[in-house]
Design a protein around this motif. Sequence first.
Motif, short mmCIF file in Angstrom:
data_model
loop_
_atom_site.label_atom_id
_atom_site.label_comp_id
_atom_site.label_asym_id
_atom_site.label_seq_id
_atom_site.Cartn_x
_atom_site.Cartn_y
_atom_site.Cartn_z
N VAL A 1 10.92 10.29 21.82
CA VAL A 1 10.10 11.27 21.08
C VAL A 1 10.78 12.62 21.25
CG1 VAL A 1 7.87 12.39 20.87
CG2 VAL A 1 7.98 9.96 21.43
N PRO A 2 11.62 13.04 20.31
CA PRO A 2 12.34 14.30 20.47
C PRO A 2 11.43 15.50 20.35
CG PRO A 2 12.74 13.37 18.30
CD PRO A 2 11.96 12.34 19.06
N GLY A 3 11.76 16.55 21.09
CA GLY A 3 10.93 17.75 21.07
C GLY A 3 10.81 18.36 19.70
N ALA A 4 11.83 18.23 18.85
CA ALA A 4 11.76 18.81 17.51
C ALA A 4 10.64 18.19 16.68
CB ALA A 4 13.10 18.62 16.80
N ALA A 5 10.25 16.96 17.03
CA ALA A 5 9.16 16.32 16.30
C ALA A 5 7.82 16.97 16.62
CB ALA A 5 9.09 14.84 16.65
N LEU A 6 7.74 17.67 17.74
CA LEU A 6 6.48 18.27 18.18
C LEU A 6 6.40 19.75 17.83
CD1 LEU A 6 6.34 16.67 21.73
CD2 LEU A 6 5.63 15.68 19.55
N SER A 7 7.54 20.39 17.67
CA SER A 7 7.56 21.84 17.46
C SER A 7 7.69 22.21 16.00
CB SER A 7 8.70 22.48 18.26
OG SER A 7 9.94 21.91 17.88
N ALA A 8 7.52 21.24 15.10
CA ALA A 8 7.73 21.48 13.68
C ALA A 8 6.55 22.16 13.02
CB ALA A 8 7.99 20.16 12.98
N ARG A 9 6.85 23.07 12.14
CA ARG A 9 5.83 23.66 11.28
C ARG A 9 5.79 22.87 9.97
NH1 ARG A 9 4.44 28.44 13.79
NH2 ARG A 9 6.09 29.46 14.97
N SER A 10 4.77 23.09 9.18
CA SER A 10 4.61 22.36 7.93
C SER A 10 5.84 22.52 7.06
CB SER A 10 3.38 22.89 7.19
OG SER A 10 3.26 22.26 5.94
N GLY B 1 0.61 30.00 21.79
CA GLY B 1 2.04 29.92 22.06
C GLY B 1 2.35 28.58 22.69
N VAL B 2 3.45 27.96 22.28
CA VAL B 2 3.79 26.64 22.83
C VAL B 2 5.28 26.58 23.13
CG1 VAL B 2 4.04 25.61 20.52
CG2 VAL B 2 3.66 24.13 22.49
N LEU B 3 5.60 26.12 24.34
CA LEU B 3 6.97 25.82 24.73
C LEU B 3 7.08 24.30 24.80
CD1 LEU B 3 9.81 26.46 25.82
CD2 LEU B 3 8.78 26.57 28.11
N VAL B 4 7.83 23.70 23.89
CA VAL B 4 8.04 22.26 23.89
C VAL B 4 9.24 21.97 24.78
CG1 VAL B 4 8.54 20.23 22.51
CG2 VAL B 4 7.06 22.02 21.59
N LEU B 5 9.00 21.16 25.81
CA LEU B 5 10.01 20.91 26.83
C LEU B 5 10.35 19.43 26.89
CD1 LEU B 5 11.74 22.06 29.14
CD2 LEU B 5 9.79 21.65 30.67
N ASP C 1 1.50 28.93 11.31
CA ASP C 1 2.57 29.92 11.24
C ASP C 1 2.48 31.01 12.29
OD1 ASP C 1 3.68 28.58 9.11
OD2 ASP C 1 2.66 29.80 7.59
N ASP C 2 1.25 31.32 12.76
CA ASP C 2 1.11 32.42 13.72
C ASP C 2 1.18 31.95 15.17
OD1 ASP C 2 -1.31 31.11 13.67
OD2 ASP C 2 -2.53 32.93 13.71
N THR C 3 1.47 30.68 15.41
CA THR C 3 1.70 30.20 16.77
C THR C 3 3.14 30.48 17.17
OG1 THR C 3 0.06 28.43 16.50
CG2 THR C 3 1.62 28.20 18.31
N VAL C 4 3.30 31.08 18.35
CA VAL C 4 4.65 31.36 18.85
C VAL C 4 5.23 30.06 19.41
CG1 VAL C 4 6.04 32.82 20.35
CG2 VAL C 4 3.87 33.67 19.46
N VAL C 5 6.38 29.65 18.91
CA VAL C 5 6.94 28.35 19.27
C VAL C 5 8.35 28.52 19.84
CG1 VAL C 5 7.55 26.05 18.46
CG2 VAL C 5 5.61 27.26 17.43
N ARG C 6 8.59 27.89 20.98
CA ARG C 6 9.92 27.79 21.55
C ARG C 6 10.13 26.33 21.98
NH1 ARG C 6 9.49 32.11 19.72
NH2 ARG C 6 9.95 34.16 20.63
N SER C 7 11.37 25.88 22.02
CA SER C 7 11.65 24.53 22.51
C SER C 7 12.97 24.51 23.26
CB SER C 7 11.69 23.52 21.34
OG SER C 7 12.73 23.83 20.45
N MET C 8 13.07 23.61 24.20
CA MET C 8 14.29 23.49 24.99
C MET C 8 14.33 22.13 25.66
SD MET C 8 13.15 26.18 27.98
CE MET C 8 14.79 26.30 28.61
#
Length: 531
Positions: free
Chosen positions: A207-216, A196-200, A244-251
């Motif tokens: 370096v925007p968080g969306a660049a780190l929380s992206a799936r393929s 599980g990853v929370l991108v903060l 795909d099975d990693t739980v991802v959140r960003s804020m």
Amino acid sequence: MNDLLVLRDGDDVAVATRDLSPGDRAGTPDGGAVVVRDAVPRGHKLALRAVAAGDPVRKYGQVIGVATCAVEPGDHVHAHNLGFDPGEREAPLGGEHTELVVPDGPRPTFRGYRRSDGRVGTRNYVAILTSVNCSASTARMIADQFRGAALDDYEHVDGVVPLTHTSGCGLVPDSEGGQVLLRTLRGYAAHPNVAGVLVLGLGCEMVPGAALSARSGTVTDLGMPGVGAPDPEDSSALLAAIPDDTVVRSMTIQEAGGVRATVRAGVEEIRAMLPEVNARRRTECDVAELVLGLNCGGSDGYSGITANPALGWASDRIVGYGGTSVLAETPEVYGAEHLLTARATSPGVAKKLLDRIDWWQDYVAAGGGTLDNNPSPGNKAGGLTTILEKSLGAVAKGGQADLAAVYEYAEPITDRGFTFMDTPGYDPVSVTGLVAGGANVVVFTTGRGSVFGCRPTPSIKVATNTPMYERMSEDMDVNAGRIVDGTAALEEVGAELLERILAVASGERTVSEELEIGTEEFIPWHLGAVT
């Protein structure tokens, strides 16, 4: 145990196994003796024969420097009479091959977490990954809420780890430094030890968080070079995407309403993740699923004799079974690069390593130094004199296997076999690159007593000598000093290391994990201009 270790026939020096005093008759393995002329500390070098000023001095059967004055048998050989000389080394572009043999019978296994992209994790962490230094303190505040008893109901979660750093803004995004940082952060977000990853982020960083929380295949153009959707033809970009099975959140802090509001919201996001992360279970996995990071720090005169070659034995066994090991620390293979390029599976692999050596020589020269600014003072106190000597001992971690690939820093490790990653010799930065590449276990050898730890990948620390192990036993996992003591063979310690690697991969905690060391050791390599 002999007083002296002679590592190769024809060597000009031997290594002292105890403190030697002037007048001592130091015994050699062939039954001979050398009369000691100077005080020689344990782990340091003693001259076996006369060497004229300006002549090369050999150890490991290789040149480690030149005599800066006449050296007589029994002299202490160190910085006062041994100098660095780059010399001439022929670097073959492959040609040597070692057939690795593994025992008949059942293949070793470990119990790991198989992820949806096929890779296997050895831990089950929730990571708070910061896109910029501005969100570092907030990330730590969130993680602090999950210390102690807070995770008692989640026995299959190894922890909530804040991954903070000192960059993410003020750098040129499409520069080498910008791309290295992005690659590193993406590698941690996609790591198999992270479920599980929370991108903060802060909200206004380069370096925007969306660049780190992206799936393929899910990233749109974010207006930053190199941060767009992964190219389907670029396997490394796809492998850097989060499974795909990693739980991802960003804020972001700015959108959430400030630090206090972000901490409250971040805690709730992680609480919502925990049941799903906790539902993951270990399953039986083949040894070939290991990606072993090889690193050393605080080396001494025994590193290339005990811990490093024992680790090389374990590395060869893992590679022989079809697994992966990764050597690193490019400045600390300088002087021994020819031993690696000779084992390359193709001229292109060898050339890539030589190109990185050339890059490093230009890099340190631009900073007013040379690669012989290494060894460190601690290395020298432990008996190492020149970078050539240090490197010859360091490459022993890689065993004898063919060199299958050379990677740039934090690049996804996709090849099986023995490989190399270009990293600095500075331990936290080096291991950060290895973990970003996908290493799911690290073995770290030390002679002086490094207290390094790593998360989310466990780090097994191996002492090169028994006195240090006994003095710092609460910080060491394995004592390879027994090889010099004569109480264990190199192969025996290598087999013990392999057994420990499999046990740790299955969940056994290392000493640094027990101390919760490893968060501050997340240090991406900082390259390039900061504006």
